[in-house]
Scaffold this motif. Sequence first.
Motif, short mmCIF file in Angstrom:
data_model
loop_
_atom_site.label_atom_id
_atom_site.label_comp_id
_atom_site.label_asym_id
_atom_site.label_seq_id
_atom_site.Cartn_x
_atom_site.Cartn_y
_atom_site.Cartn_z
N TRP A 46 1.79 1.73 -4.66
CA TRP A 46 0.74 2.34 -5.28
C TRP A 46 1.37 3.48 -6.24
O TRP A 46 0.84 3.79 -7.09
CB TRP A 46 -0.42 2.58 -4.64
N THR A 47 1.98 4.40 -5.21
CA THR A 47 2.88 5.54 -5.85
C THR A 47 4.02 5.04 -6.95
O THR A 47 3.80 5.52 -8.05
CB THR A 47 3.36 6.21 -4.75
N PRO A 94 0.87 -1.12 0.07
CA PRO A 94 0.08 -0.27 0.06
C PRO A 94 0.96 1.23 0.03
O PRO A 94 1.88 1.23 0.23
CB PRO A 94 -0.74 -0.15 1.40
N ILE A 95 0.31 2.41 -0.46
CA ILE A 95 0.78 3.54 -0.42
C ILE A 95 1.97 3.75 -1.45
O ILE A 95 1.98 4.32 -2.29
CB ILE A 95 1.18 4.40 0.78
N ILE A 96 3.12 3.21 -0.85
CA ILE A 96 4.59 3.51 -1.50
C ILE A 96 4.42 2.70 -2.77
O ILE A 96 4.98 3.14 -3.72
CB ILE A 96 5.73 3.08 -0.72
N THR A 98 2.09 4.06 -10.08
CA THR A 98 1.61 5.11 -10.92
C THR A 98 3.02 5.75 -11.81
O THR A 98 2.79 6.03 -13.04
CB THR A 98 0.94 6.17 -10.25
#
Length: 129
Positions: free
Chosen positions: A101-102, A97-99, A105
């Motif tokens: 997903w970044t 999660p977060i890292i 992208t």
Amino acid sequence: MKILKRENWWIWLLLMLFSSGSSNIVLGALLDVYDKNAWYANKWYWIIGLLCFIFPAFIMLSVFMLQISCETAAKLGVKGSEYYLSPFVWLLLLIVPIIGWTLLTVMIIYIYVWTLVALYNGNGEKFID
């Protein structure tokens, strides 16, 4: 096939912007990256995906577009193909999660932008018949 010439890179930029990145499907066809034995060539996968409501078919279409974009970028000689052609990297980025997903992208943007840069540099001209 003259659309792969260096001076036509801006056409691919416009196609990329107005088609939301799905122009890589056409670019992949011009570069001959499709495999007749791959998962996306089996019609039963698509039929089952559509019969199980729309959500699985949407995921399949997203994976298909991403896979073709990666193979197109590799065929044009975009650096880092050992990373973005590996499915394990994509799964790891999707799971964390977060890292992750970044970075997912950022990696998608990298593939789309550097495919256009490779066309600008004339890497597509060697595939013109």
